[in-house]
Design a protein around this motif. Sequence first.
Motif, PDB file in Angstrom:
ATOM      1  N   GLU A 395       0.815  -1.217   0.000  1.00  0.00           N
ATOM      2  CA  GLU A 395       0.000   0.000   0.000  1.00  0.00           C
ATOM      3  C   GLU A 395       0.848   1.266   0.000  1.00  0.00           C
ATOM      4  O   GLU A 395       0.584   2.213  -0.768  1.00  0.00           O
ATOM      5  N   ALA A 396       1.872   1.322   0.840  1.00  0.00           N
ATOM      6  CA  ALA A 396       2.706   2.530   0.925  1.00  0.00           C
ATOM      7  C   ALA A 396       3.363   2.831  -0.417  1.00  0.00           C
ATOM      8  O   ALA A 396       3.457   3.996  -0.831  1.00  0.00           O
ATOM      9  N   SER A 397       3.808   1.793  -1.112  1.00  0.00           N
ATOM     10  CA  SER A 397       4.455   1.994  -2.415  1.00  0.00           C
ATOM     11  C   SER A 397       3.468   2.507  -3.448  1.00  0.00           C
ATOM     12  O   SER A 397       3.752   3.471  -4.184  1.00  0.00           O
ATOM     13  N   ARG A 398       2.304   1.887  -3.533  1.00  0.00           N
ATOM     14  CA  ARG A 398       1.334   2.281  -4.560  1.00  0.00           C
ATOM     15  C   ARG A 398       0.746   3.668  -4.289  1.00  0.00           C
ATOM     16  O   ARG A 398       0.519   4.447  -5.219  1.00  0.00           O
ATOM     17  N   MET A 399       0.508   3.988  -3.010  1.00  0.00           N
ATOM     18  CA  MET A 399      -0.046   5.298  -2.704  1.00  0.00           C
ATOM     19  C   MET A 399       0.987   6.403  -2.906  1.00  0.00           C
ATOM     20  O   MET A 399       0.653   7.519  -3.312  1.00  0.00           O
ATOM     21  N   THR A 400       2.246   6.103  -2.649  1.00  0.00           N
ATOM     22  CA  THR A 400       3.308   7.078  -2.913  1.00  0.00           C
ATOM     23  C   THR A 400       3.413   7.339  -4.407  1.00  0.00           C
ATOM     24  O   THR A 400       3.562   8.493  -4.841  1.00  0.00           O
ATOM     25  N   LEU A 401       3.337   6.294  -5.212  1.00  0.00           N
ATOM     26  CA  LEU A 401       3.365   6.466  -6.667  1.00  0.00           C
ATOM     27  C   LEU A 401       2.171   7.285  -7.129  1.00  0.00           C
ATOM     28  O   LEU A 401       2.301   8.164  -7.991  1.00  0.00           O
ATOM     29  N   HIS A 402       1.001   7.042  -6.534  1.00  0.00           N
ATOM     30  CA  HIS A 402      -0.206   7.758  -6.933  1.00  0.00           C
ATOM     31  C   HIS A 402      -0.131   9.237  -6.557  1.00  0.00           C
ATOM     32  O   HIS A 402      -0.460  10.109  -7.364  1.00  0.00           O
ATOM     33  N   ARG A 403       0.297   9.532  -5.340  1.00  0.00           N
ATOM     34  CA  ARG A 403       0.288  10.920  -4.863  1.00  0.00           C
ATOM     35  C   ARG A 403       1.482  11.720  -5.355  1.00  0.00           C
ATOM     36  O   ARG A 403       1.357  12.913  -5.655  1.00  0.00           O
TER      37      ARG A 403
END
Length: 476
Positions: A395-403
């Motif tokens: 989750e942390a990786s995907r949300m960082t990529l998104h934001r």
Amino acid sequence: MAYKLVVNSFVPLLAVAVPAAVLFLAAPDELTGGRLPPVYVLMAAILAAAVSKMRLPTEVYLVEYGCFRPSPRFRAPLATCREHAHLMPYLYDEQSVNFMMRLIERSGLGEETCVPAAYHCMPPDRSLEASREEAELVVFSAIDEAFAKTRSFLAPADMDVLILNCSLLAPTPDLADMVINRYKLRADVRSVNLSGMGCSAALVAVGLVRNILRTAAPGTRALIVSTEILSSQYYVGTDPAMLLPNCLFRMGAAAMILSNSPERGRARFRLGRVVRTVTAARDTDYRCVYMDEDDRGNTGIRLSRHLPATAGHALKENVTAFAPLVLPASELLRVAVSLLKHKLLRLTGGGAGVKQQLYRPDFRTAFEHFCIHAGGRSVIDEAQAGLGLSDQDMEASRMTLHRLGNTSSSSVLYELAYTEAKGRMKKGDRVWMVSFGAGFDCNSVAWVCINPAASDAGGPWSDCIHRYPVQLPVVV
């Protein structure tokens, strides 16, 4: 549960039992009768003195860290990217525009990612002045954020070592000197400017600082600054492989303060194992992330279509070296039994015609949190599949990529900040950071949380963490 307790305690018990058994076999009567000869007493004294003189590796601590938080004025939503591309027909043809828009739509980047001011010019400002302005903005903001949290006990003048990594921009004087000039660091500060290592450089710098601090005097402090300056590297050609960085990379920076003392209990994390794997001996890996010129002489970074597979292979080699250092004995035993069973089946022909799957260790037995470099949707997916992690673990990786997009080497610190902003980090929790970079490099760093962040600690997620996680669109 009982199995793990017995297996994980086996080695410590063995370490105590073997010397006791040897001493008992050497002089059983004397031990039981309480009449130990002087020679054994002398040997025990010498052994105790030798053990007391043994110097264990000095512990290294992450005292604090800070991340650049981009202003909304730097936002680059898809509509803006499309409009700007269409307004620059002298740079891009229609096919290139469609390719970039399709890539951004499928990349996992959200509508709030930010690019430097130079990207908002038409044509983009690729001057050295624009690059220096971007560097000063992101680097100084990250450093200020880190030292704002240590104002009561640490200041920039207390730094003994400075490591700054930026892959693409290497001006003269270098960016490390830029930091020294701004914060008036001491004349004897040991500074190093790293370049050309891509997204892996932050964890490479952690390994370098660890080696320095382990041999330095107690109380030595180091500042690591990780960034990627994009302004001068905007690609203005039409080669699809070289257009990829324009679509994926976004502005960002992070600063870490490390020390070889716990700073009176104020340190945030204790550094664990550090493992670096370099696969540049393979030609395909060496050219996977490659600065090049297109057929018109335009310079840019060429990303190979083999990048996800290359990252997967490098991760496999890195994990092979990293896993034995961090996994509990119970998991290592399962791996050993699986390997033994696999070899026996091959020797006896019992597995003929059937593909035998080796046991994949469960890294959640060694870590509570995972910060996998947010290099792109495909890279994250490849790492998740290779490590057998869940969507929650990623989750942390995907949300960082998104934001934030791919902020290069600083992305793992944004992911750590995400985990802390969600209130999930607890004292004693273990964190695994993984980064990939040009070369090709794969790096693993383990941390143990000592002091979780306060609920009002701020950080790059403070104004938007309530909106995350978000549902990402499914890409077929």
